[in-house]
Design a protein around this motif. Structure first.
Motif, PDB file in Angstrom:
ATOM      1  N   SER A  32      42.862  53.404  40.017  1.00 47.17           N
ATOM      2  CA  SER A  32      41.823  52.501  39.524  1.00 47.17           C
ATOM      3  C   SER A  32      42.122  52.016  38.116  1.00 47.17           C
ATOM      4  CB  SER A  32      40.457  53.199  39.556  1.00 47.17           C
ATOM      5  OG  SER A  32      40.479  54.365  38.746  1.00 47.17           O
ATOM      6  N   ALA A  33      42.819  52.845  37.301  1.00 45.90           N
ATOM      7  CA  ALA A  33      43.133  52.458  35.936  1.00 45.90           C
ATOM      8  C   ALA A  33      44.177  51.340  35.901  1.00 45.90           C
ATOM      9  CB  ALA A  33      43.623  53.669  35.157  1.00 45.90           C
ATOM     10  N   GLN A  34      44.928  51.160  36.992  1.00 49.51           N
ATOM     11  CA  GLN A  34      45.966  50.145  37.045  1.00 49.51           C
ATOM     12  C   GLN A  34      45.479  48.847  37.691  1.00 49.51           C
ATOM     13  OE1 GLN A  34      49.497  51.781  38.832  1.00 49.51           O
ATOM     14  NE2 GLN A  34      49.410  53.645  37.618  1.00 49.51           N
ATOM     15  N   VAL A  35      44.235  48.788  38.101  1.00 49.63           N
ATOM     16  CA  VAL A  35      43.711  47.566  38.711  1.00 49.63           C
ATOM     17  C   VAL A  35      43.788  46.402  37.730  1.00 49.63           C
ATOM     18  CG1 VAL A  35      41.611  46.444  39.559  1.00 49.63           C
ATOM     19  CG2 VAL A  35      42.229  48.698  40.390  1.00 49.63           C
ATOM     20  N   PHE A  36      43.499  46.658  36.463  1.00 47.90           N
ATOM     21  CA  PHE A  36      43.447  45.595  35.462  1.00 47.90           C
ATOM     22  C   PHE A  36      44.799  45.377  34.794  1.00 47.90           C
ATOM     23  CE2 PHE A  36      39.199  47.503  35.791  1.00 47.90           C
ATOM     24  CZ  PHE A  36      38.510  46.398  36.252  1.00 47.90           C
ATOM     25  N   GLN A  37      45.845  45.339  35.615  1.00 47.41           N
ATOM     26  CA  GLN A  37      47.195  45.081  35.145  1.00 47.41           C
ATOM     27  C   GLN A  37      47.906  44.215  36.181  1.00 47.41           C
ATOM     28  OE1 GLN A  37      49.014  45.677  32.335  1.00 47.41           O
ATOM     29  NE2 GLN A  37      50.600  44.478  33.361  1.00 47.41           N
ATOM     30  N   GLY A  38      48.306  42.997  35.795  1.00 50.35           N
ATOM     31  CA  GLY A  38      49.042  42.146  36.699  1.00 50.35           C
ATOM     32  C   GLY A  38      48.211  41.001  37.256  1.00 50.35           C
ATOM     33  N   PRO A  39      48.755  40.275  38.249  1.00 53.33           N
ATOM     34  CA  PRO A  39      48.083  39.093  38.806  1.00 53.33           C
ATOM     35  C   PRO A  39      46.947  39.451  39.753  1.00 53.33           C
ATOM     36  CG  PRO A  39      50.153  39.460  39.932  1.00 53.33           C
ATOM     37  CD  PRO A  39      50.097  40.481  38.817  1.00 53.33           C
ATOM     38  N   TYR A  40      46.011  38.499  39.916  1.00 53.77           N
ATOM     39  CA  TYR A  40      44.881  38.698  40.818  1.00 53.77           C
ATOM     40  C   TYR A  40      44.340  37.351  41.268  1.00 53.77           C
ATOM     41  CZ  TYR A  40      42.102  37.707  36.619  1.00 53.77           C
ATOM     42  OH  TYR A  40      41.584  37.125  35.494  1.00 53.77           O
ATOM     43  N   ILE A  41      43.613  37.368  42.378  1.00 52.84           N
ATOM     44  CA  ILE A  41      42.899  36.201  42.886  1.00 52.84           C
ATOM     45  C   ILE A  41      41.508  36.656  43.294  1.00 52.84           C
ATOM     46  CG2 ILE A  41      44.973  35.003  43.704  1.00 52.84           C
ATOM     47  CD1 ILE A  41      44.241  35.929  46.536  1.00 52.84           C
ATOM     48  N   GLY A  42      40.588  35.691  43.474  1.00 55.72           N
ATOM     49  CA  GLY A  42      39.260  36.097  43.884  1.00 55.72           C
ATOM     50  C   GLY A  42      38.356  34.932  44.211  1.00 55.72           C
ATOM     51  N   ALA A  43      37.141  35.253  44.610  1.00 57.35           N
ATOM     52  CA  ALA A  43      36.116  34.258  44.938  1.00 57.35           C
ATOM     53  C   ALA A  43      34.862  34.588  44.151  1.00 57.35           C
ATOM     54  CB  ALA A  43      35.824  34.260  46.436  1.00 57.35           C
ATOM     55  N   GLN A  44      34.082  33.543  43.808  1.00 58.11           N
ATOM     56  CA  GLN A  44      32.866  33.744  43.036  1.00 58.11           C
ATOM     57  C   GLN A  44      31.792  32.759  43.477  1.00 58.11           C
ATOM     58  OE1 GLN A  44      34.200  33.161  39.028  1.00 58.11           O
ATOM     59  NE2 GLN A  44      34.432  30.954  39.234  1.00 58.11           N
ATOM     60  N   ALA A  45      30.544  33.106  43.208  1.00 60.18           N
ATOM     61  CA  ALA A  45      29.414  32.243  43.550  1.00 60.18           C
ATOM     62  C   ALA A  45      28.227  32.655  42.705  1.00 60.18           C
ATOM     63  CB  ALA A  45      29.072  32.353  45.039  1.00 60.18           C
ATOM     64  N   GLY A  46      27.269  31.718  42.556  1.00 60.59           N
ATOM     65  CA  GLY A  46      26.086  32.065  41.787  1.00 60.59           C
ATOM     66  C   GLY A  46      25.228  30.876  41.419  1.00 60.59           C
ATOM     67  N   TRP A  47      24.510  31.023  40.309  1.00 64.77           N
ATOM     68  CA  TRP A  47      23.522  30.056  39.833  1.00 64.77           C
ATOM     69  C   TRP A  47      24.129  29.159  38.766  1.00 64.77           C
ATOM     70  CZ3 TRP A  47      21.688  30.222  34.680  1.00 64.77           C
ATOM     71  CH2 TRP A  47      20.614  29.359  34.388  1.00 64.77           C
ATOM     72  N   ASN A  48      23.784  27.868  38.816  1.00 66.12           N
ATOM     73  CA  ASN A  48      24.272  26.891  37.856  1.00 66.12           C
ATOM     74  C   ASN A  48      23.102  26.019  37.384  1.00 66.12           C
ATOM     75  OD1 ASN A  48      26.761  25.214  36.753  1.00 66.12           O
ATOM     76  ND2 ASN A  48      25.359  23.738  37.655  1.00 66.12           N
ATOM     77  N   ARG A  49      23.033  25.758  36.078  1.00 65.75           N
ATOM     78  CA  ARG A  49      22.044  24.812  35.550  1.00 65.75           C
ATOM     79  C   ARG A  49      22.758  23.805  34.644  1.00 65.75           C
ATOM     80  NH1 ARG A  49      16.578  26.642  32.697  1.00 65.75           N
ATOM     81  NH2 ARG A  49      15.925  26.616  34.897  1.00 65.75           N
ATOM     82  N   ASP A  50      22.642  22.512  34.997  1.00 65.59           N
ATOM     83  CA  ASP A  50      23.162  21.432  34.176  1.00 65.59           C
ATOM     84  C   ASP A  50      22.004  20.768  33.444  1.00 65.59           C
ATOM     85  OD1 ASP A  50      25.820  21.779  34.896  1.00 65.59           O
ATOM     86  OD2 ASP A  50      25.683  20.404  36.598  1.00 65.59           O
ATOM     87  N   SER A  51      22.159  20.572  32.121  1.00 64.04           N
ATOM     88  CA  SER A  51      21.151  19.909  31.297  1.00 64.04           C
ATOM     89  C   SER A  51      21.803  18.716  30.613  1.00 64.04           C
ATOM     90  CB  SER A  51      20.594  20.866  30.238  1.00 64.04           C
ATOM     91  OG  SER A  51      19.996  21.994  30.836  1.00 64.04           O
ATOM     92  N   VAL A  52      21.238  17.517  30.837  1.00 66.03           N
ATOM     93  CA  VAL A  52      21.832  16.307  30.273  1.00 66.03           C
ATOM     94  C   VAL A  52      20.789  15.526  29.476  1.00 66.03           C
ATOM     95  CG1 VAL A  52      23.513  16.119  32.139  1.00 66.03           C
ATOM     96  CG2 VAL A  52      21.334  14.935  32.337  1.00 66.03           C
ATOM     97  N   ASP A  53      21.281  14.768  28.501  1.00 70.68           N
ATOM     98  CA  ASP A  53      20.425  13.903  27.694  1.00 70.68           C
ATOM     99  C   ASP A  53      21.198  12.634  27.375  1.00 70.68           C
ATOM    100  OD1 ASP A  53      18.594  12.703  26.084  1.00 70.68           O
ATOM    101  OD2 ASP A  53      18.574  14.248  24.527  1.00 70.68           O
ATOM    102  N   ALA A  54      21.057  11.630  28.229  1.00 68.99           N
ATOM    103  CA  ALA A  54      21.643  10.290  28.067  1.00 68.99           C
ATOM    104  C   ALA A  54      23.127  10.320  27.705  1.00 68.99           C
ATOM    105  CB  ALA A  54      20.856   9.507  27.020  1.00 68.99           C
ATOM    106  N   PRO A  55      23.957  10.961  28.536  1.00 68.70           N
ATOM    107  CA  PRO A  55      25.393  10.945  28.223  1.00 68.70           C
ATOM    108  C   PRO A  55      25.996   9.552  28.418  1.00 68.70           C
ATOM    109  CG  PRO A  55      25.017  11.921  30.372  1.00 68.70           C
ATOM    110  CD  PRO A  55      23.665  11.710  29.760  1.00 68.70           C
ATOM    111  N   ARG A  56      26.959   9.219  27.568  1.00 68.94           N
ATOM    112  CA  ARG A  56      27.678   7.948  27.695  1.00 68.94           C
ATOM    113  C   ARG A  56      28.800   8.096  28.708  1.00 68.94           C
ATOM    114  NH1 ARG A  56      26.202   7.996  22.373  1.00 68.94           N
ATOM    115  NH2 ARG A  56      27.991   9.246  21.730  1.00 68.94           N
TER     116      ARG A  56
END
Length: 197
Positions: A21-45
């Motif tokens: 388990s200590a070696q998990v964070f060494q080397g290349p990796y791939i993965g998938a993610q998902a969740g909540w997103n909030r976009d806030s805009v104010d008159a973008p050009r």
């Protein structure tokens, strides 16, 4: 004599063994993610004109990520990561004006502190780019265009090794995709699963 040799060999093995388990964070990796997103805009050009919207929209977002971790000390992990995400029902509309994100990608650096060989607490920062369809009414009709919004992103989270090559994470990200005084902010809470090679 044989007992002493056996005890010595066991001791060497025990000292040299590193939990998988200590070696998990060494080397290349791939993965998938998902969740909540909030976009806030104010008159973008945009290239199609000023999108006269002052609003925000909550939506679902999901995608994939790829990266590389380097354990520089027993507790410090540095890395680079890129991700690609798409949203669902994330278009912002007001009075005939609309901004409809197609996809986004980002490239960021990560720095983390490893606790107990299994849990990584980390911060990230880097670049984000979002592509969107923009529609703006005009006197001659509706002007539509594909617009690029880009800027910087920061965030942080926690990642936990579940198996020898599998980890799970939960993180928060903030992105500023506006420029020249315009506002296009993005907040995300993402859960992900990674496979480490």
């Amino acid at each position: 004599m044989f007992k002493l040799v056996a005890i010595g060999l066991v001791g060497v093995v025990a000292l040299g063994a590193v939990p998988a388990s200590a070696q998990v964070f060494q080397g290349p990796y791939i993965g998938a993610q998902a969740g909540w997103n909030r976009d806030s805009v104010d008159a973008p050009r945009t290239d199609a004109g000023i999108a006269t919207i002052n609003d925000e929209k909550d939506s679902f977002i999901g995608g994939a990520f790829v990266g590389y971790n380097q354990t520089v000390t027993p507790n410090i992990v540095l890395g680079l990561e890129g991700s690609f995400n798409v949203g669902a029902s994330d278009d912002i509309r007001r009075n005939g004006v609309s901004i409809n994100p197609d996809y986004s990608f980002d490239l960021s650096a990560r720095a983390g502190y490893l606790i107990g060989g299994k849990t990584l607490i980390y911060a990230r920062g880097g670049y984000e780019n979002m592509r969107a369809k923009v529609r703006i009414p005009s006197a001659s009709g509706v002007v539509s265009n594909r617009e690029t919004f880009d800027g910087w992103t920061v965030g942080g989270g926690v990642e936990r090794a579940l198996l020898d090559k599998v980890s799970a994470r939960l993180e928060y990200r903030y992105s500023d995709l506006g420029s020249n005084g315009q506002k296009f902010d993005r907040h995300q809470v993402l859960a992900g699963v990674g496979y480490h090679f």
